[in-house]
Design an enzyme around this catalytic site. Structure first.
Site, mmCIF file in Angstrom:
data_model
loop_
_atom_site.group_PDB
_atom_site.id
_atom_site.type_symbol
_atom_site.label_atom_id
_atom_site.label_comp_id
_atom_site.label_asym_id
_atom_site.label_seq_id
_atom_site.Cartn_x
_atom_site.Cartn_y
_atom_site.Cartn_z
ATOM 1 N N GLN A 85 0.809 -1.218 0.000
ATOM 2 C CA GLN A 85 0.000 0.000 0.000
ATOM 3 C C GLN A 85 0.851 1.282 0.000
ATOM 4 O O GLN A 85 0.574 2.212 -0.735
ATOM 5 C CB GLN A 85 -0.944 -0.024 1.195
ATOM 6 C CG GLN A 85 -2.095 0.927 1.035
ATOM 7 C CD GLN A 85 -3.256 0.528 1.939
ATOM 8 O OE1 GLN A 85 -3.143 0.591 3.154
ATOM 9 N NE2 GLN A 85 -4.355 0.124 1.344
ATOM 10 N N ASP A 96 6.566 2.842 2.728
ATOM 11 C CA ASP A 96 7.069 2.629 4.094
ATOM 12 C C ASP A 96 6.855 1.188 4.554
ATOM 13 O O ASP A 96 7.591 0.696 5.411
ATOM 14 C CB ASP A 96 6.334 3.550 5.074
ATOM 15 C CG ASP A 96 6.613 5.005 4.765
ATOM 16 O OD1 ASP A 96 7.388 5.625 5.493
ATOM 17 O OD2 ASP A 96 6.070 5.504 3.762
ATOM 18 N N TYR A 97 5.837 0.525 4.025
ATOM 19 C CA TYR A 97 5.501 -0.816 4.515
ATOM 20 C C TYR A 97 6.129 -1.923 3.681
ATOM 21 O O TYR A 97 5.925 -3.107 3.956
ATOM 22 C CB TYR A 97 3.982 -0.973 4.615
ATOM 23 C CG TYR A 97 3.402 0.186 5.390
ATOM 24 C CD1 TYR A 97 4.001 0.586 6.600
ATOM 25 C CD2 TYR A 97 2.358 0.960 4.902
ATOM 26 C CE1 TYR A 97 3.554 1.691 7.295
ATOM 27 C CE2 TYR A 97 1.905 2.068 5.603
ATOM 28 C CZ TYR A 97 2.510 2.431 6.797
ATOM 29 O OH TYR A 97 2.077 3.532 7.483
ATOM 30 N N HIS A 110 5.041 7.674 7.111
ATOM 31 C CA HIS A 110 4.269 7.900 5.885
ATOM 32 C C HIS A 110 5.029 8.767 4.900
ATOM 33 O O HIS A 110 4.437 9.377 4.029
ATOM 34 C CB HIS A 110 2.926 8.566 6.208
ATOM 35 C CG HIS A 110 1.997 7.666 6.956
ATOM 36 N ND1 HIS A 110 1.990 7.574 8.324
ATOM 37 C CD2 HIS A 110 1.068 6.789 6.521
ATOM 38 C CE1 HIS A 110 1.083 6.695 8.703
ATOM 39 N NE2 HIS A 110 0.514 6.196 7.637
#
Ligand SMILES: Cc1ncc(C[n+]2csc(CCOP(=O)(O)OP(=O)(O)O)c2C)c(N)n1
Ligand SMILES: [Mg+2]
Length: 791
Positions: A545, A548-549, A590
């Site tokens: 998504q 950062d992830y 984010h």
């Protein structure tokens, strides 16, 4: 029809004979495998191989499982599976030992040409031109890896493919890839490795997705020295997972307990259980208990150090081959003498196979040694030091390729007065040869290389529409899904709402839940899901998504996807596209742009950093025509920026590794990518007013990077250069700096010291001011450029 008693007796005898032959064949595989383990360990201990890890103790369980492994099926396993692979016809004794010796010739070690440790298997999924093989007609294995539980995420994808092939109308025509989704993914794992998060995430996802994933836990009670009471709740993985058991009203999985020494008992359970999986796609866990490790974990260390005398005695008694032998004798399928003969014959067979593998491994090296000696003998070199070097090489009974090169190179240092050209030529020849053996296939090299995709420019109609960035993507994905049946897309919020930025908006409704779908929040297995689907010939776009992830999903991308082509010596391709969005939002989690981390972790993937969505589409098209895996990082703040809509959305392709000059200038070169380019262009416009003319270069892709060295061309003109991005200091800006200064010899054309402008080392505070004071801004760029112009 009338059958006589004689005929019935004959039938019974035939089926008894068949049964007996089958059992004895399995017993023989078990014995051959055991001999491999025993002899393999010796080869390591005598120094012929560097390290060994073997499947002793797991033989009987694996001959039982292999009986039900059919063409079309896939395996995702680990280093204990030699018996499974022998019994499936995927490996043989010679190949096994070739890998143990790390033989770099693919004819000898057909799995990895010596790139992988022993017992790391693979079958091809593409031919030499990168065309997909008929996977439905062959027994398949994905390529093993050493990190514990790393096989789990991709196993999920391999199983999910069966579900998609069965339930997606558009995929029905690909009968060479799947037989209506009947295929099971056989996934094996050690008891201790079930402690990894990878295991739990995969098991949960399989229970939700209802995919034919058969997980076999070889439970020998230990993970190296650590017993399972420290690994698993209740010291039993089947107990710990009991809440996952499927019931008539729920999803979940079936859970079976088996005894690893009980050949007949295992076969009896496995046959109907695996058939049920083919029919229903309900996943299952087979907890195979009471397994032993006759030689301990591996060649490094001995199990007597951590196992009690009682445990060691128990392991001897419950050795699966001993138990199988007793069972055969008790059931009068064969006599003890007959079984001893099988064992003796297996020992000889393995010894011969091992010997052949060693000769094939060592003879080309011996030939190199001989040639080296011959070259020295042919010259008049009398130097005693060189003589010593050559003697050292000739008395080495197990020379390696590096010994030959070292001897040649050391001699070249010393040679004085003689013509060294023959020796130098041979040294260079061997270096080239070895580079071919050891340094190839990081990416596709043939027709399916992304670098061989012909570029096609975007066309614009005269009245081309101006739309939001996300609408460019949405229109593109719509056309893509209408035409390319193998493409599927999934991730968090990708299905029903069409991703958080509406790239897939409305498309699930149009193309169905099998092609565009939501997943749980589980980045690791989203990546694994993509890897498994890609290995089975589909063209997945797996979404993370936010950039950062990606860190949650990085391990399978780095260890598995990025190394697939390399570690299989080009025999497997895995054309997964990972889609994400990032750079420039706000706050600590984010705003990330960890490009340096990705550049270092993902060699083997291409990394695309398009500045807008039209460029992104062109890069998607390029990747989709190739077999190389790619990461697409869209600009998070670009979805609502206006762009002109091309009329050839599906056709045009942006070449990878080709920078674009987006503003010409004479005084200084500013190199950047992605969202940061907007800041750089802003600064360039301000500088223009101060009579400083900036050339702004968009690198477009970080991997590959400027393959034709265009940036140094700009630098030759301007003599000044700055690399700008929003990674930490020393991150991707430093990477670009290094590429241009070292690889492109940019240092030769500098009038002032080159610079990088990056974000701060810390993560940004929240809010727009947090962003401004942490990430590079136009004012910073203007200040640095002015300073450089005045130097
Ligand atoms: C991620 C990771 N951590 C640690 C290791 C080192 N290691 C290799 S095998 C092993 C034990 C695995 O035990 P188990 O899963 O029970 O398999 P077994 O070897 O007993 O068959 C460990 C800790 C590794 N390979 N990968
Ligand atoms: Mg274990």
């Amino acid at each position: 029809m009338h059958t006589t008693n004689n005929e019935i007796a004959l039938d019974e005898k035939l089926s008894f004979d068949n049964f007996r032959n089958e059992v004895l064949k399995d017993y023989r595989f078990a014995c051959v495998s055991r001999e491999i383990s025993l002899l393999g360990r010796k080869e390591v201990l005598t120094g012929k191989a560097k390290f060994g890890i073997f499947g002793d103790g797991k033989e009987v369980a694996q001959v039982a499982v292999a009986k039900f492994f059919k063409p079309g099926d896939f395996r995702a396993g680990y280093y204990r599976d030699q018996t499974f692979m022998l019994a499936s016809g995927i490996t043989n004794v010679e190949q096994y030992f070739a890998q143990l010796y790390s033989d770099p010739h693919i004819e000898n070690d057909p799995f990895s040409a010596g790139r992988q440790m022993n017992a790391h298997f693979v079958t091809k999924n593409v031919d030499a031109n990168g065309e997909w093989l008929a996977l439905a007609n062959q027994k398949n294995t994905s390529s093993d890896m050493a990190p514990t539980a790393s096989q789990m995420p991709r196993a999920l994808g391999l199983a999910l493919a069966s579900k998609l092939f069965r339930n997606t109308g558009e995929l029905k025509e690909f009968s060479a890839l799947s037989n209506n989704g009947n295929e099971i993914c056989f996934c094996t794992i050690g008891d201790a490795s079930t402690s990894e998060g990878h295991f739990w995430e995969t098991v949960n996802a399989a229970g939700v997705l209802q995919v034919p994933l058969a997980i076999f836990v070889w439970d020998d009670g230990y993970g190296i020295s650590v017993p399972k009471k420290y690994q698993t709740t209740k010291a039993s993985i089947s107990e710990a997972l009991s809440g996952m058991q499927k019931t008539p009203d729920t999803n979940g999985m079936d859970i079976y307990k088996l005894k690893g020494w009980d050949y007949a008992g295992m076969c009896e359970v496995l046959e109907p259980a695996l058939q049920k999986m083919r029919d229903t796609h309900i996943p299952a866990l087979f907890h195979v208990e009471e397994i032993t490790q006759p030689q301990g974990h591996s060649t490094s260390g001995s199990h007597e150090r951590y196992k009690s005398p009682e445990r060691l005695a128990w392991e001897k008694e419950w050795d699966c081959i001993k138990q199988m032998k007793d069972w055969i004798v008790e059931n009068t399928l064969a006599t003890e003498e007959e079984l001893n003969d099988i064992q003796d014959e297996a020992r000889e067979y393995v010894k011969n196979g091992k010997q052949k593998a060693w000769e094939r491994y060592i003879s080309p090296i011996q030939a190199q040694v001989a040639k080296t000696v011959e070259l020295f003998n042919a010259t008049a070199i009398k130097d005693p030091e060189i003589k010593n070097i050559i003697t050292e090489l000739t008395i080495n009974r197990e020379p390696m390729r590096r010994d030959v090169l070292k001897a040649l190179s050391r001699s070249l240092d010393i040679i004085n007065g003689e013509d060294p050209s023959a020796i130098r030529n041979y040294y260079n020849e061997l270096k080239k040869l070895n580079a071919g053996l050891y340094n190839t296939f990081l990416y596709n090299q043939g027709p399916k290389s992304a670098l061989n995709v012909a570029p096609i420019k975007a066309w614009y109609d005269e009245d081309a529409k101006i739309v939001n960035g996300y609408e460019v993507l949405n229109k593109y994905f719509d056309e893509l899904f209408a035409t390319n049946k193998k493409v599927v897309a999934f991730g968090e919020d990708v299905g029903f709402i069409g991703d958080v930025n509406q790239g897939f908006s409305g498309l699930q409704l149009k193309y169905g839940e099998q092609r565009i779908f939501d997943t749980g929040i589980r980045e690791l297995t989203i990546m694994g899901q993509g890897i498994g689907l890609a290995l089975r010939g589909l063209r997945p776009i797996a979404e993370i998504q936010y950039l950062d992830y990606l860190l949650y999903g990085l391990q399978p991308l780095s260890d598995d996807l990025s190394t697939t082509h390399f570690r299989t010596v080009g025999q497997q391709s895995c054309p997964l596209i990972v889609r994400t969005r990032g750079h420039r939002l706000e706050g600590i989690w984010h705003s990330g742009s960890p490009m340096g981390m990705l550049l270092n972790a993902l060699r083997g993937m291409y990394i695309c950093v398009p500045r807008n969505m039209v460029q992104a589409v062109g890069m998607y098209n390029t990747l989709l025509q190739s077999n190389d895996p790619g990461l697409m990082i869209e600009c998070l703040n670009g979805y609502r920026l206006k762009e002109k809509l091309p009329s050839n959305l599906l056709a045009y392709s942006v070449p990878l590794g080709i920078p674009e000059i987006i503003k010409e200038g004479d005084d200084i070169t500013l190199v950047s990518y992605g969202s940061t380019l907007r800041i750089v262009v802003d600064a360039a416009e301000r500088l223009e007013k101060l009579n400083i003319s900036c050339e702004v270069v968009d690198v477009q892709t970080l991997l590959p990077f400027d393959i034709h060295h265009a940036i140094v061309g700009s630098l030759k003109k301007t003599s000044r250069i700055v690399f700008v991005d929003e990674d930490v200091p020393g991150g991707a800006a430093a990477y670009m700096f290094n590429k241009v200064m070292e690889e492109q010899s940019g240092y030769k054309y500098l009038d002032v010291a080159p610079r990088t402008i990056t974000a701060k080392a810390h993560r940004p505070s929240y809010g727009s001011d947090g962003d401004y004071f942490s990430k590079p801004n136009a004012e910073d760029v203007v200040a640095v450029v002015k300073e450089m112009m005045s130097e």
